[in-house]
Design a protein around this motif. Structure first.
Motif, short mmCIF file in Angstrom:
data_model
loop_
_atom_site.label_atom_id
_atom_site.label_comp_id
_atom_site.label_asym_id
_atom_site.label_seq_id
_atom_site.Cartn_x
_atom_site.Cartn_y
_atom_site.Cartn_z
N ALA A 92 0.84 -1.21 0.00
CA ALA A 92 0.00 0.00 0.00
C ALA A 92 0.87 1.26 0.00
CB ALA A 92 -0.93 -0.01 1.21
N ILE A 95 2.57 2.43 -3.47
CA ILE A 95 1.79 3.07 -4.55
C ILE A 95 0.86 4.16 -4.01
CG2 ILE A 95 1.88 1.07 -6.08
CD1 ILE A 95 -0.91 0.29 -5.12
N THR A 96 1.22 4.70 -2.85
CA THR A 96 0.40 5.80 -2.28
C THR A 96 0.49 7.03 -3.17
OG1 THR A 96 0.73 4.97 -0.05
CG2 THR A 96 0.05 7.28 -0.28
N ASN A 97 1.69 7.36 -3.58
CA ASN A 97 1.84 8.47 -4.52
C ASN A 97 3.08 8.25 -5.37
OD1 ASN A 97 4.14 9.54 -2.99
ND2 ASN A 97 2.59 10.11 -1.48
N TRP A 125 -2.11 -8.60 -5.10
CA TRP A 125 -1.99 -7.14 -5.31
C TRP A 125 -2.88 -6.72 -6.48
CZ3 TRP A 125 3.37 -4.27 -5.94
CH2 TRP A 125 3.26 -2.98 -5.42
N GLU A 127 -4.92 -4.36 -6.84
CA GLU A 127 -5.11 -2.92 -7.03
C GLU A 127 -3.94 -2.25 -7.74
OE1 GLU A 127 -3.46 -3.49 -2.79
OE2 GLU A 127 -4.77 -4.52 -4.22
N LEU A 128 -2.83 -2.95 -7.97
CA LEU A 128 -1.64 -2.32 -8.54
C LEU A 128 -1.92 -1.74 -9.93
CD1 LEU A 128 1.37 -1.63 -8.71
CD2 LEU A 128 1.79 -3.97 -9.52
N THR A 131 -4.42 1.17 -10.11
CA THR A 131 -3.82 2.37 -9.54
C THR A 131 -2.87 3.03 -10.53
OG1 THR A 131 -3.95 1.42 -7.31
CG2 THR A 131 -2.44 3.28 -7.63
N GLU A 134 -4.82 4.73 -13.42
CA GLU A 134 -5.39 6.01 -12.99
C GLU A 134 -4.31 7.08 -12.83
OE1 GLU A 134 -8.58 6.94 -12.77
OE2 GLU A 134 -8.92 4.96 -13.68
N SER A 135 -3.15 6.65 -12.33
CA SER A 135 -2.09 7.62 -12.05
C SER A 135 -1.49 8.21 -13.32
CB SER A 135 -0.99 6.96 -11.20
OG SER A 135 -1.52 6.53 -9.96
N ALA A 147 4.49 7.41 -12.64
CA ALA A 147 3.52 6.32 -12.76
C ALA A 147 3.74 5.56 -14.06
CB ALA A 147 2.10 6.88 -12.71
#
Length: 974
Positions: A92, A95-97, A125, A127-128, A131, A134-135, A147
């Motif tokens: 987590a 890949i927070t930012n 994982w 959600e990798l 994410t 989207e990034s 990203a």
């Protein structure tokens, strides 16, 4: 590890670990190593490297420790594996930012995220990927780039997985993100093209970076994300779009200045486009079929017509040529000899190729390759003049040459000529015919064209076998060109000598060799350095085919002297290696006849060895030269020992760093030195101290190690074994615990040679090994070659040291808890049963002599095995007895009565000192001094006298009547 309390401590130790002071650095590294397996350590590292206010070096080190920890502790089955709870937190956090400001650290974070993804994505994982998708849509330039960078590394890593289940997951992933990735790439590409047209270079550079990254992602998805990509319209649409984009980027490159910040990235992007096509062709040749026509049109247009002028650059030309080459020689596009056996896809691809490669197209490609791409450039000609050695090293395969345009053009020419030789042969021959006769020395271009055409003739030598009478061409044209001394004709002299090297293995009469030697000697005398160095490469080929010593001997002295002078004059290691290689070949070919001429070389090599201390490959060449020198000098090589033995000592000492490079050649030199040594010197004996560590290595050099040990045994067994037998026996015992069957046989052969050379002391020196040999015999060793060697060893002991055999028999009876006669009976029975395992006639005769040596005997077990002993004896007679055609009597063909030094023929190598020692040893060996026929007669007569007529007759009745009849025939006359 508590995050709050530990962060400060870990940060402090990481800071110390960046110190240049080893007193501070080493303890810090040790502390970090201890923390690697502590729970919470990687959470602390994550907090540190994501804190942008900390020192960059400390953050960099934290990233590296985190990345290394993934390799060691992330998988569930790893020792000290991270807990699932901590891994969830770390995933987590990663890949927070995506806002890392430092490029190098951003790249490392992307790589470590990809490493985690390789293990956990998508199951642990999921959600990798969402994410990341989207990034890359955000407007912030930094976040978008980071990203996208991570997206690329994750895709690259997942695409590299090869298990079927992983491939299926990647196919699913590709199908879900391919459309988005195509749109992303098109968006960034269009943005870049708009910005570069408006002259906004800074913005264009940023967009180009994103274009490059998104194209890298698409490359992996396109090549590895589909089973049958030709059924996917989006994939094929993207691939067709590659050609349009390539044209746009190539045109764009016209307006981008060489010093522009975009130039380098622009060329990298252009090359990446070509890599997409090349990778797709490699992985999916049938899916590529619809792209064949366009690929060929595009590549040929830019590389072989004026369309590419002003826009193409060297690496792009290389890539285009590779694309043409891969299509031309792709096996998927070649129909079977029986067309009906070919697939429709293959036939369709072949049809497209055939339609494209028309006579005009092939002719233009051939002419352009030869008269444009084969031409020496101004830079090359300048290099030739200023540094001929470097030029030759490059031309003959230097590292930078391997990746340059010239070899690529030559390979393409060879492949196209091979595929379409019937079409192109007349084209090339016409080019040759137009160049016959003298060349205007003032016309540099004409000279360079001739050089290029001759290059083509050399490359296509095998294809032109039936079309070119090379012998006539050599006599009528090429030989004369070698003799032109004009300075501007140097390229032709060099090319002609290379051309001869290409044809020498194809078509070149042996009778022309002396003429060639004469021409080569003239080149050496004229000091035409580049031609001479090309000669060195040619000579290696000349020398390999039908070499006749008598043809070369008239030129030996002058050639060797000139080559030695050249060796002294040249300065580069590569050149010296070439010269040494040729000198070695000369020495090897003429052997002992080199002796009058090597004095100067022998004096120079110690100096060269000293000068080459930092150049291990040159030292390898010196070792090879020394090997051939020792073989040529024979027993006289003893005069080289002051230099030779320290060289062997250094090369075979595993505690010395150079052994990594020198060991193989050093062992070979050690062996030939022993084989040619007339006697054992203290210094030669002392070098054997290097052997124990070599045996412990158990490397591929083990076979040569055993040969060296055998050579010492034959050279002076008493002195050698007195000093080293104990250590050698200990090493052998260790080796036999874990060694291949072949290695086991090599060890046993050494023991067998010791017993052959020293039958009295040998069994005592290697006594620890003999019980396992005995046990192997009675247990019926399953490998025939091992069993054969066991029986050879035991045969020596039984025949030549009966007292020791009795002691060994008693020892084995005690160890096995059996009666002595029972053990003896089991051994004889297994010996007789496994006699067929022995294939060497010497060992078969030895077995017969050894078992017969048990007679005469009243022992019940021996009498019980009498039939088997006689069977083996008769088999031995069949092996060794030959019938005299004149007298009709039989004689033992293995008997040797005196030493005769045979003279070697021209095709044979003269006998070494070791060969002579083996012959002298054979004169003491019962196998070669005892007549098996006589021995059998004497043993049977003694047994008859011991038992009496009646008892002996009863014993003989146990033998098969056919065997008895054969025995009587062999013993006629006794």
């Amino acid at each position: 590890m508590d995050l709050n309390s530990a962060s400060t401590v870990v940060l402090q130790v990481l800071t110390q670990a960046t110190s240049q002071d080893t007193a501070v650095l080493k303890p810090a590294e040790e502390q970090l190593k201890q923390w690697e397996t502590q729970p919470g350590f990687y959470s602390v590292l994550l907090n540190i490297f994501t804190n942008h206010s900390l020192d960059v070096n400390v953050r960099w080190l934290a990233v590296l420790y985190f990345k290394n920890g993934i390799d060691r502790y992330w998988r569930r089955v790893a020792p000290h594996a991270l807990s699932e709870e901590e891994k969830t937190t770390l995933r987590a956090g990663l890949i927070t930012n995506f806002n890392e400001p430092v490029n190098q650290i951003a790249t490392q974070i992307s790589v470590l995220i990809a490493k985690v993804a390789r293990v956990d994505c998508p199951r642990q994982w999921p959600e990798l990927i969402p994410t990341l998708v989207e990034s890359v849509k955000v407007q912030d330039d930094l976040q978008q780039h980071r990203a996208l960078l991570t997206f690329y590394h994750v895709t690259k890593t997942l695409a590299s997985k090869r298990l079927a289940a992983d491939r299926k997951l990647f196919y699913d992933l590709t199908s879900s993100i391919y459309s988005f990735t195509c749109s992303l790439w098109n968006h960034h590409t269009d943005t870049f093209l708009q910005q570069i047209c408006t002259g906004n270079e800074a913005a264009a550079a940023n967009s180009l970076e994103r274009t490059l990254l998104s194209l890298k992602v698409l490359r992996k998805l396109t090549v590895h994300g589909f089973v049958e990509p030709h059924w996917n319209a989006e994939v094929m649409g993207f691939l067709h779009a590659v050609f349009e984009r390539l044209k746009q980027f190539l045109e764009c490159s016209r307006s981008v200045r060489a010093e522009s910040i975009c130039r380098d990235r622009l060329e990298k992007t252009i090359i990446l486009f070509t890599k997409v096509l090349l990778d797709f062709l490699d992985q999916h040749p049938f899916s590529f079929t619809t792209l064949i026509q366009r690929s060929l049109e595009f590549s040929v247009s830019y590389v072989f017509t004026e369309a590419g002028e002003g826009v193409v650059f060297e690496q792009f030309i290389v890539q285009c040529m590779n694309l043409i080459k891969m299509i031309v020689k792709n096996y998927a596009y070649k129909p079977s000899k029986n067309v009906e056996d070919s697939s429709p896809e293959t036939l369709e691809a072949h049809k497209i190729k055939t339609a494209f490669f028309t006579y005009p197209t092939l002719m233009e490609i051939c002419r352009r390759l030869v008269t444009h791409y084969f031409l020496l450039t101004k830079e090359e000609l300048t290099m030739w003049e200023e540094d001929p050695e470097s030029f030759t090293v490059e031309e003959t395969g230097g590292d930078s040459w391997k990746y340059s345009l010239r070899p690529c053009t030559e390979v393409l020419f060879i492949d196209i000529f091979h595929e379409y030789n019937q079409t192109l042969t007349p084209v090339l021959l016409e080019m040759v015919h137009s160049l016959q006769g003298s060349t205007n020395m003032e016309d540099t271009n004409a000279i360079l064209i001739k050089d290029a055409v001759y290059n083509a003739i050399g490359l296509a030598a095998y294809e032109l076998f039936d079309s070119v009478d090379f012998d006539e061409w050599f006599k009528n044209q090429l030989l004369a060109e070698l003799q032109v001394s004009h300075d501007r004709y140097k390229p032709i002299r060099r090319r002609v000598i290379w051309l001869i090297g290409q044809w020498i293995s194809v078509k070149f009469k042996s009778d022309l060799r002396p003429v060639l030697y004469e021409a080569i000697r003239n080149l050496l005398q004229d000091r035409d350095l580049v031609s001479v160095l090309f000669f060195l490469n040619v000579y290696l080929r000349v020398d390999d085919f039908e070499f006749r010593t008598d043809q070369f001997l008239p030129y030996l002295e002058s050639m060797f002297t000139l080559l030695f002078q050249l060796l002294q004059e040249v300065t580069q290691c590569d050149t010296k290696m070439h010269v040494l290689h040729v000198l070695s070949c000369v020495i090897e070919r003429v052997n002992m006849q080199i002796r009058p001429y090597v004095g100067c070389l022998v004096q120079y090599l110690p100096l060269l060895w000293k000068q080459s201390e930092e150049h291990n490959m040159l030292r390898c060449a010196i070792l090879t030269t020394l090997i051939h020198l020792v073989q040529g000098l024979g027993a006289d090589s003893k005069n080289l020992y002051p230099f030779l033995l320290p060289v062997i000592q250094l090369s075979t000492d595993v505690s010395q760093p150079p052994h990594v490079y020198l060991l193989e050649d050093g062992l070979e030199l050690w062996l030939v030195t022993l084989e040619n040594s007339p006697c054992l010197t203290p210094e030669l004996l002392r070098i054997f101290q290097n052997m124990s560590p070599l045996l412990e290595l158990s490397s591929e050099n083990l076979k040569n190690c055993f040969k060296i040990i055998n050579a010492y045994i034959f050279l002076s067994s008493s002195e050698f074994l007195q000093m080293y037998a104990t250590d050698l026996c200990r090493s052998f015992c260790e080796l036999l615990k874990d060694i291949t069957t072949e290695g086991q046989v090599q060890v046993l052969k050494v023991v067998e040679n010791v017993l052959k050379v020293n039958p009295v002391l040998g069994p005592q020196m290697f006594q620890p090994l003999l019980p396992s040999v005995f046990r192997g015999i009675i247990d019926g060793e399953r490998y025939p070659v091992v069993m054969s060697t066991y029986l050879g060893i035991m045969g020596r002991v039984l025949l030549q040291n009966a007292r020791f055999f009795s002691l060994l028999l008693s020892q084995m009876a005690c160890e096995l808890g059996q009666e002595l006669d029972q053990v003896l009976g089991n051994m004889i029975e297994m010996w007789v049963d496994r006699m067929d395992n022995i294939t060497q006639p010497e060992r078969r005769k030895l077995s017969a002599l050894a078992l017969l040596s048990l007679l005469p005997s009243l022992n019940g077990v021996i009498q019980d095995k009498f039939c088997g002993i006689i069977n083996i004896s008769v088999e031995g007679l069949h092996d060794v007895m030959t019938e005299d055609s004149e007298t009709g009597t039989y004689k033992d063909c293995m008997l040797m009565s005196h030493f005769e030094e045979t003279k070697a023929t021209e095709d044979e190598e003269p006998p070494t000192e070791q060969d002579k020692r083996k012959k002298i040893l054979a004169l003491k060996d019962p196998v070669h001094t005892v007549s098996l026929q006589q021995f059998i007669y004497e043993k049977l007569k003694a047994q008859q006298e011991l038992l009496g007529e009646q008892g002996f007759h009863a014993l003989m009745e146990t033998v098969d009547t056919e065997i008895v009849a054969q025995l009587q025939e062999f013993l006629q006359g006794f």
